[in-house]
Each structure stands twice: as structure tokens, then as C-alpha cells.
Scaffold this motif. Structure first.
Motif, PDB file in Angstrom:
ATOM      1  N   ARG A 128       5.519  -7.158   7.332  1.00  0.00           N
ATOM      2  CA  ARG A 128       5.647  -8.048   6.443  1.00  0.00           C
ATOM      3  C   ARG A 128       4.671  -7.935   5.294  1.00  0.00           C
ATOM      4  NH1 ARG A 128       8.189 -13.273   9.855  1.00  0.00           N
ATOM      5  NH2 ARG A 128      10.104 -12.112  10.636  1.00  0.00           N
ATOM      6  N   PHE A 129       3.765  -8.107   5.665  1.00  0.00           N
ATOM      7  CA  PHE A 129       2.673  -7.937   4.567  1.00  0.00           C
ATOM      8  C   PHE A 129       2.517  -6.939   3.931  1.00  0.00           C
ATOM      9  CE2 PHE A 129      -1.781  -7.400   3.171  1.00  0.00           C
ATOM     10  CZ  PHE A 129      -2.196  -8.572   2.876  1.00  0.00           C
ATOM     11  N   ALA A 130       2.466  -5.674   4.477  1.00  0.00           N
ATOM     12  CA  ALA A 130       2.655  -4.496   3.652  1.00  0.00           C
ATOM     13  C   ALA A 130       3.916  -4.651   2.837  1.00  0.00           C
ATOM     14  CB  ALA A 130       2.853  -3.326   4.814  1.00  0.00           C
ATOM     15  N   LEU A 131       5.095  -4.853   3.304  1.00  0.00           N
ATOM     16  CA  LEU A 131       6.236  -5.195   2.307  1.00  0.00           C
ATOM     17  C   LEU A 131       6.021  -6.010   1.097  1.00  0.00           C
ATOM     18  CD1 LEU A 131       9.149  -4.685   4.723  1.00  0.00           C
ATOM     19  CD2 LEU A 131       8.394  -3.020   3.205  1.00  0.00           C
ATOM     20  N   ALA A 132       5.228  -7.263   1.355  1.00  0.00           N
ATOM     21  CA  ALA A 132       5.173  -8.041   0.160  1.00  0.00           C
ATOM     22  C   ALA A 132       3.779  -7.239  -0.535  1.00  0.00           C
ATOM     23  CB  ALA A 132       4.460  -9.185   0.891  1.00  0.00           C
ATOM     24  N   ALA A 133       2.921  -6.729  -0.142  1.00  0.00           N
ATOM     25  CA  ALA A 133       2.007  -5.988  -1.249  1.00  0.00           C
ATOM     26  C   ALA A 133       2.556  -4.884  -1.833  1.00  0.00           C
ATOM     27  CB  ALA A 133       0.781  -5.436  -0.179  1.00  0.00           C
ATOM     28  N   ALA A 134       3.543  -4.084  -1.339  1.00  0.00           N
ATOM     29  CA  ALA A 134       4.160  -3.269  -1.894  1.00  0.00           C
ATOM     30  C   ALA A 134       5.092  -3.755  -3.002  1.00  0.00           C
ATOM     31  CB  ALA A 134       5.074  -2.476  -1.062  1.00  0.00           C
ATOM     32  N   ALA A 135       5.695  -4.773  -3.053  1.00  0.00           N
ATOM     33  CA  ALA A 135       6.371  -5.510  -3.931  1.00  0.00           C
ATOM     34  C   ALA A 135       5.598  -5.977  -4.845  1.00  0.00           C
ATOM     35  CB  ALA A 135       7.305  -6.687  -3.166  1.00  0.00           C
ATOM     36  N   ALA A 136       4.497  -6.571  -4.792  1.00  0.00           N
ATOM     37  CA  ALA A 136       3.785  -7.165  -5.777  1.00  0.00           C
ATOM     38  C   ALA A 136       3.035  -6.124  -6.463  1.00  0.00           C
ATOM     39  CB  ALA A 136       2.528  -7.959  -4.893  1.00  0.00           C
ATOM     40  N   ALA A 137       2.390  -4.988  -5.864  1.00  0.00           N
ATOM     41  CA  ALA A 137       2.035  -3.905  -6.470  1.00  0.00           C
ATOM     42  C   ALA A 137       2.977  -3.237  -7.395  1.00  0.00           C
ATOM     43  CB  ALA A 137       1.240  -2.965  -5.646  1.00  0.00           C
ATOM     44  N   SER A 138       4.093  -3.073  -6.940  1.00  0.00           N
ATOM     45  CA  SER A 138       4.992  -2.345  -7.750  1.00  0.00           C
ATOM     46  C   SER A 138       5.476  -3.212  -9.100  1.00  0.00           C
ATOM     47  CB  SER A 138       6.414  -1.944  -6.720  1.00  0.00           C
ATOM     48  OG  SER A 138       6.024  -1.165  -5.637  1.00  0.00           O
ATOM     49  N   LEU A 139       5.603  -4.178  -9.042  1.00  0.00           N
ATOM     50  CA  LEU A 139       6.476  -4.975 -10.203  1.00  0.00           C
ATOM     51  C   LEU A 139       5.758  -4.562 -11.242  1.00  0.00           C
ATOM     52  CD1 LEU A 139       7.183  -8.478  -8.611  1.00  0.00           C
ATOM     53  CD2 LEU A 139       8.796  -6.745  -9.357  1.00  0.00           C
ATOM     54  N   ILE A 182       9.486   4.590  -8.911  1.00  0.00           N
ATOM     55  CA  ILE A 182       8.231   3.932  -8.562  1.00  0.00           C
ATOM     56  C   ILE A 182       8.567   3.012  -7.376  1.00  0.00           C
ATOM     57  CG2 ILE A 182       6.433   2.245  -9.217  1.00  0.00           C
ATOM     58  CD1 ILE A 182       6.760   3.200 -12.063  1.00  0.00           C
ATOM     59  N   ALA A 183       9.760   2.344  -7.558  1.00  0.00           N
ATOM     60  CA  ALA A 183       9.984   1.457  -6.139  1.00  0.00           C
ATOM     61  C   ALA A 183      10.162   2.177  -5.080  1.00  0.00           C
ATOM     62  CB  ALA A 183      10.806   0.410  -6.658  1.00  0.00           C
ATOM     63  N   ALA A 184      11.055   3.273  -5.087  1.00  0.00           N
ATOM     64  CA  ALA A 184      11.079   4.082  -4.025  1.00  0.00           C
ATOM     65  C   ALA A 184      10.125   4.778  -3.312  1.00  0.00           C
ATOM     66  CB  ALA A 184      12.471   5.292  -4.383  1.00  0.00           C
ATOM     67  N   ALA A 185       9.372   5.460  -4.261  1.00  0.00           N
ATOM     68  CA  ALA A 185       8.042   6.047  -3.762  1.00  0.00           C
ATOM     69  C   ALA A 185       7.120   5.387  -2.950  1.00  0.00           C
ATOM     70  CB  ALA A 185       7.235   6.721  -5.064  1.00  0.00           C
ATOM     71  N   ASN A 186       6.874   3.931  -3.625  1.00  0.00           N
ATOM     72  CA  ASN A 186       5.999   2.871  -3.050  1.00  0.00           C
ATOM     73  C   ASN A 186       6.622   2.772  -1.757  1.00  0.00           C
ATOM     74  OD1 ASN A 186       4.453   3.271  -5.212  1.00  0.00           O
ATOM     75  ND2 ASN A 186       4.857   1.344  -6.128  1.00  0.00           N
ATOM     76  N   LEU A 187       7.968   2.395  -1.557  1.00  0.00           N
ATOM     77  CA  LEU A 187       8.600   2.017  -0.388  1.00  0.00           C
ATOM     78  C   LEU A 187       8.504   3.153   0.639  1.00  0.00           C
ATOM     79  CD1 LEU A 187      10.312  -0.192   0.943  1.00  0.00           C
ATOM     80  CD2 LEU A 187      12.368   0.883   0.199  1.00  0.00           C
TER      81      LEU A 187
END
Length: 435
Positions: A128-139, A182-187
Motif C-alpha cells: 500500500r505504501f509503495a502504491l501511494a508513493a508511486a502515485a505521488a511520484a508519477s503525478l 509513465i504511469a504504466a512503467a512506474n506501476l
């Protein structure tokens, strides 16, 4: 006392060490190399990023923007800290990549440093933390491309008229496509890191299970050894002392009777020596003790062993036929250890295993133990480690007039490895006759 302490310590270390070794073997030579040398992996990651980003940054620097090259070098240096400070490295990479996007929006390696940073975060933090960090970094980079792509292109030196023409024809969805990439690669990077973290947690859990199992088994085995030692030493020696005293009394009055007493004394001594060897046999040092030492008390112990190997990743199936095993604890311990050693060898040496079958069959005085797998990579018995595991199985089987045969065979339609042990329980027919 010192010997018992050494046995206890070895038993408690054995489980964790053996499963750690097994996990290392399954990683392969390249992964083992970098797992044991994390600093080398850090430098490799930084070098990979520079290989991806440096050409574009150099071209931008030659065009009059040296700041881009400095940012790329700075990001490469920051990535060296990704294992120790993953969240801080992700935040720094996000900010620096955003600056790079402003300087060179047409770079094909945009946000590539975030992939390595997100992997490190996901590999060390909950999902969960990793997904939240990915969303915050990707935006931020997604918004930059989706909302300001024409302006970024103009900032990069594309003439306004060309930018305006492109905006009206091709840039309508181009910015959103880049943002989606970008979103797909980060995910994907986050998902890979989460899978690695899950595998590491599984390895740690198996190692903890092995260590706890070994610790409790060690305590049980100490109790069993103390009980057996008391029974063998106290009872047998007491009988032998009584017989020797009686022989000393009657030797002058009745030599024939004294001879019978001495024969009984000799038989008692031999029985005590055999029992003592069995009791002390568990103290014999092994280079790689496989797991618990306790004898079987019922089907639950063997079921627990099977479930433990299933948790370690073996696709196990067990078939039991015939009457229940004899209640003799030493005989059950022999069966237990043969199955245990055979399954440990499957874990250590077999590759590509899809099926492992354990068969336990009793027919009269004969007990057959068969462990077969369809994996690749097992080698002849003489080459398996130091050979002490198979030698130990054969020694245990020999106590019950049995034998252990092992070697390549066909199982489940594939070439694999088969271990067959045949034991004879002499108490079945009363006279020790084999069937």
C-alpha cells in the motif's frame, strides 16, 4: 554437558541455515552474486541509468544546456543510495526528473530513474505504501506532459509555429499517451519490487519456521535422550551389577549356575551397548543436519514434516497404505529421517520439480519408504555433497536389516530421482523372520 549444549546450538541453527542455503541455490549464480554484493548492484543500477540518459543529456549540453548533463550525473549519484534511503531517493529523483523534463522533454529516458527508485521502495515497504508513493511520484511528470507538452516543446527549441501546428494535429493526445506510459512503467516497477519483497518475506518465514521447528525439536530430543539414557544406564547397569555380585557368590558353590549368570550378564551388556549406540547415535555430527531429531509419536509429526516442505515450495503428495507403523520410537525415527533427508535432497538439488510423491507402505514385517520426484539436476549418490546424508540413511536402515537404493528414475512421465528404503521390523512375527 558441553556436548549437549553443542548439539542444542547446532540443532537451533540447522533449520534457518539449511533453508537459507536452499533459497540461495534457487536464485541462480547471477542473483546470488549480486545478493551477496549489494554495493555492486547499486553501481550497476547507476551505470544503467547513465547509459540510458547520458547520450541525450550530452546532446543537450552540446546544444547549450549543460545543466541537463549535471542533473543526470546528480541523479546517478543519488541512485547509489536507493537501498539505504529508498523514499528519500524517490523524492529526489522525482524533483530532478521534473527539471530534466523541462530541459529536454523529447528525451526517451524521461523518468527512468524513478523506475529504479520505485522498485527500491516497493522492495522495502508494504504494498500500500509503495502504491501511494508511486502515485505521488508519477503525478508531477504525468501532469507536465499531459497539460504542458506544447510549452515544453517550445521551451526545448521547437519553433512556436511548428509547435502550434503539431498541437492542433498530433499533440491533442500525445501528452496523455506519454503520461499513460509513465504511469504504466512506474506501476510495473512497483509491482516487480512488491513481488521481490513478497519472495523475501516468504524466505524469511520459512527460515523462521525451520529455526523454531529445530529449537522445539532440540528440546524434545534432549528429553528423549535423557529418558533413554536413564533407562539404558540405570536399568542395565543395575542388572549387570546384581548379576556380577550373584556370580561372585555362587561361583564356588555352583560353578554351572555361575556360568549361566555370567552368560546372562554378557547378554545384558550387549543389549545395553546396542541401546546406548542408538541413543548416542543422534549426537553424531552431521555437516548439514536436515531438520528435527525427534521420533515420530503419530501421524501428526509426519504430516507436519510434509506441510513444512510444502511451505518451502515442494509440490508434495503422500500415500500411506497398510497397517500403522510399529510403536517403537526408534523405528519411527528411522522412517522419519529417511523421508526428511530424501525431501531435503529434492529441495537442494532438483530443478523444475512439478511433482513429488512420498509413499509409505507396510506389509507384515516389511516397511517400504519411497520418495520420487520428476525434477532435473540430481546427481549420483557419491557426488551429493559429502555423501553423509545418504550414508546416514543407509546406516539407519541397516539397523533394521534394510537397505536404501537411490538413483535416476522415471516419475510422472519425466526423468527424476527416486529413493527407496526397505526396513524390516523384527517384532512383527515374533522370531525376527523377514517376509
Amino acid at each position: 554437558m558441553g556436548t549437549m549444549a553443542a548439539v542444542t546450538e547446532a540443532a537451533e541453527r540447522a533449520g534457518a541455515v539449511s533453508f537459507t542455503e536452499l533459497a540461495a541455490r534457487r536464485r541462480g549464480p547471477l542473483r546470488r552474486f549480486f545478493r551477496s554484493r549489494p554495493l555492486a548492484m547499486d553501481w550497476l543500477v547507476a551505470a544503467a541509468y547513465l547509459l540510458l540518459s547520458a547520450p541525450g543529456a550530452v546532446a543537450t549540453a552540446l546544444a547549450g544546456e549543460p545543466v541537463a548533463l549535471a542533473l543526470v550525473l546528480l541523479i546517478g549519484a543519488v541512485l547509489l543510495l536507493r537501498r539505504r534511503r529508498p523514499v528519500a531517493v524517490l523524492a529526489a529523483a522525482t524533483v530532478l526528473e521534473l527539471l530534466l523534463i523541462i530541459l529536454q522533454p523529447t528525451s526517451q529516458s524521461a523518468t527512468s530513474s524513478m523506475w529504479f527508485a520505485l522498485y527500491a521502495v516497493a522492495a522495502s515497504r508494504p504494498t500500500r505504501f509503495a502504491l501511494a508513493a508511486a502515485a505521488a511520484a508519477s503525478l508531477p511528470p504525468m501532469a507536465a506532459f499531459a497539460l504542458f507538452l506544447p510549452q515544453l516543446l517550445a521551451r526545448a527549441g521547437i519553433p512556436p509555429a511548428v509547435a502550434a501546428e503539431l498541437s492542433s494535429t498530433e499533440l491533442g493526445y500525445a501528452g496523455w499517451v506519454v503520461a499513460g506510459f509513465i504511469a504504466a512503467a512506474n506501476l510495473i516497477a512497483t509491482g516487480i519490487g512488491s513481488m521481490v519483497r513478497r519472495d523475501r518475506l516468504h524466505e524469511d518465514e520459512v527460515a523462521r519456521w525451520a529455526a523454531e521447528h529445530a529449537r522445539f525439536a532440540s528440546a524434545t530430543e534432549r528429553t528423549r535422550i535423557a529418558r533413554d539414557m536413564h533407562d539404558v544406564v540405570a536399568h542395565s547397569l543395575s542388572v549387570m551389577i546384581a548379576l556380577s555380585d550373584g556370580a561372585a557368590v555362587v561361583v564356588r558353590k555352583d560353578p554351572e549356575r555361575a556360568g549361566q549368570v555370567l552368560e546372562k550378564l554378557s547378554a545384558t551388556g550387549r543389549t545395553a551397548l546396542a541401546d546406548m549406540r542408538r541413543v548416542l547415535g543422534v549426537l553424531r555430527g552431521d555437516d548439514a543436519p536436515a531438520a528435527p531429531l525427534e521420533p515420530l509419536q503419530g501421524d501428526g509429526q509426519l504430516a507436519g514434516l510434509i506441510e513444512g516442505f510444502r511451505a518451502a515450495g515442494l509440490p508434495l503428495r503422500m500415500v500411506v497404505s497398510g497397517p500403522e507403523l510399529p510403536q517403537d520410537a526408534t523405528f519411527r525415527l528411522t522412517v522419519y529421517r529417511i523421508i526428511q533427508e530424501s525431501l531435503t535432497n529434492v529441495l537442494r538439488y532438483a530443478r523444475g520439480v512439478t511433482r513429488v510423491e512420498v509413499a509409505l507402505e507396510r506389509e507384515g514385517a516389511r516397511v517400504l519408504v519411497r520418495v520420487a520426484d520428476d525434477g532435473r539436476g540430481q546427481v549420483p549418490a557419491a557426488s551429493l555433497g559429502a555423501g553423509q546424508g545418504i550414508t546416514g540413511m543407509r546406516e539407519r536402515a541397516a539397523i533394521y536389516h534394510g537397505r536404501v537404493d537411490c538413483g535416476p528414475g522415471t516419475h510422472g512421465g519425466r526423468e527424476g530421482w527416486i529413493v527407496e528404503a526397505t526396513l524390516y521390523w523384527p517384532g512383527e512375527d515374533g522370531d525376527g523372520t523377514r517376509t
